[in-house]
Design an enzyme around this catalytic site. Structure first.
Site, PDB file in Angstrom:
ATOM      1  N   HIS A  83       0.747  -1.310  -0.029  1.00 18.71           N
ATOM      2  CA  HIS A  83       0.051   0.178   0.053  1.00 18.71           C
ATOM      3  C   HIS A  83       0.876   1.152   0.060  1.00 18.71           C
ATOM      4  CE1 HIS A  83      -2.644   2.871   2.403  1.00 18.71           C
ATOM      5  NE2 HIS A  83      -3.329   2.571   1.312  1.00 18.71           N
ATOM      6  N   HIS A 117      -1.670  10.744  -3.137  1.00 21.92           N
ATOM      7  CA  HIS A 117      -2.778  10.213  -2.400  1.00 21.92           C
ATOM      8  C   HIS A 117      -3.995  11.479  -2.542  1.00 21.92           C
ATOM      9  CE1 HIS A 117      -5.910   9.374   0.511  1.00 21.92           C
ATOM     10  NE2 HIS A 117      -5.561   8.056   0.053  1.00 21.92           N
TER      11      HIS A 117
END
Ligand code: CA
Length: 333
Positions: free
Chosen positions: A31, A73
């Site tokens: 991740h 992100h």
């Protein structure tokens, strides 16, 4: 005596084999790279995660003013970069520095830091903010080329697992982030290596468009969050019902649910699986929950071993998003 040794060896060999089989059937998804050890979504974090040996490297994608897809992100830059120091006047009225307001040339002048929530580090004990060297926001193309280069030099085939972010906001800016991301994936040949790529989104519109409008062959993963999260682009309470999941199964090969949707905690404090994993599996959907972090264990678990046993054996899911891909890989050894 000899017989006892042989029996012990056989038991040992058998348990080894079963954990190898479990590992082969489980997708370790790094991740945002090795985000437990280096600032998320940087090339450095990606390279480190690659060396751990995950099955997939995960990233998030946003757009620059000049339509370059980059690995970032948030829609805005202030929580993970020094944008407020480099371009102090470039925030909007809400005080945020939106990535779409900056050119690729400008983005490259920023240093990436460990994630902050306001004034405090989101994950204390990870990479120290004050000593962050010149870590940059990479473009999507740079990120792919790093992984493909390391695949060649290390003789492995780590796949990519990419997330299209905030597409309605980009649509409002007159941009089509999904079209741009799919074009890059096509250029790098991922339409023809569909076992080495997943495309994920929280927004079903992205995934349905990817399938129906762009006719992509890339397998799609529907991320599932909570309705109360700000800007939730779907009704997730409905999505996790059997009827909702049947709809998902029409366009996606799997779901990426927030881990808390997969279990409740009973009156004795023990985790008990909800119906979600069973229903999704009956519909043939893969399940890749987010996010495993050894430094912030899921509620109801005291150790990594206990948590991962629940994930692999009780829930029987097909993979996990993890900031600590090294620890998940170690669990299977
Ligand atoms: Ca993501």
């Amino acid at each position: 005596m000899k017989l006892a040794i042989i029996v012990l060896l056989l038991i040992n060999a058998q348990s080894c084999t079963s954990s190898q089989v479990e590992r082969e059937n489980f997708r370790v998804i790094a991740h945002r790279g090795a985000s437990a050890y280096l600032p998320e979504n940087t090339l450095e974090a990606t390279a480190m995660a690659h060396a751990f040996g995950p099955d997939f490297l995960e990233c998030d994608l946003q757009l620059t003013k000049d339509n370059i897809p980059m690995v970032l992100h948030d829609r805005s830059l202030e929580s993970t970069t020094n944008v407020s120091e480099v371009f102090p006047k470039r925030h909007r009225d809400d005080g945020r520095y939106y990535a779409i307001d900056f050119s690729w040339e400008e983005i490259q002048k920023l240093r990436v830091f460990e994630r902050r929530r306001g004034e405090v580090l989101a994950f204390p004990g990870r990479f120290p903010e004050q000593s962050a060297p010149q870590l940059r926001v990479p473009s999507f193309a740079e990120w792919i080329e790093l992984i493909e280069g390391m695949n060649e030099s290390r003789g492995v085939q780590v796949g990519i697992y990419v997330e299209v972010k905030a597409s309605p906001a980009y649509t409002n800016e007159g941009r089509d982030i999904l079209a741009i991301v799919l074009e890059v994936l096509r250029e790098y040949g991922y339409e023809d290596k569909t076992d080495k790529v997943f495309l994920q989104s929280f927004d079903p519109v992205d995934l349905i468009r990817a399938k129906e409008e762009f006719n992509t062959k890339i397998p799609l993963i529907q991320l599932i969050g909570m309705n109360e999260w700000p800007g939730a682009p779907a009704d997730y309470v409905h999505m996790i019902t059997e009827e909702g999941l049947q709809k998902v199964a029409e366009y996606a090969v799997g779901i990426g649910p927030f881990y808390r949707l997969l279990y409740d905690i009973d009156s004795k404090g023990r985790p008990q699986a909800t119906l979600l994993s069973k229903t999704a599996k009956q519909l043939g959907l893969e399940i890749h929950p987010f996010t495993h972090r050894s430094d912030q264990l899921w509620e109801g678990f005291q150790s990594n071993d206990e948590l991962l046993k629940f994930v692999v054996k009780t829930l029987g899911v097909h993979g996990v998003f993890t900031d600590h891909s090294d620890h998940v890989i170690q669990f299977f050894k």
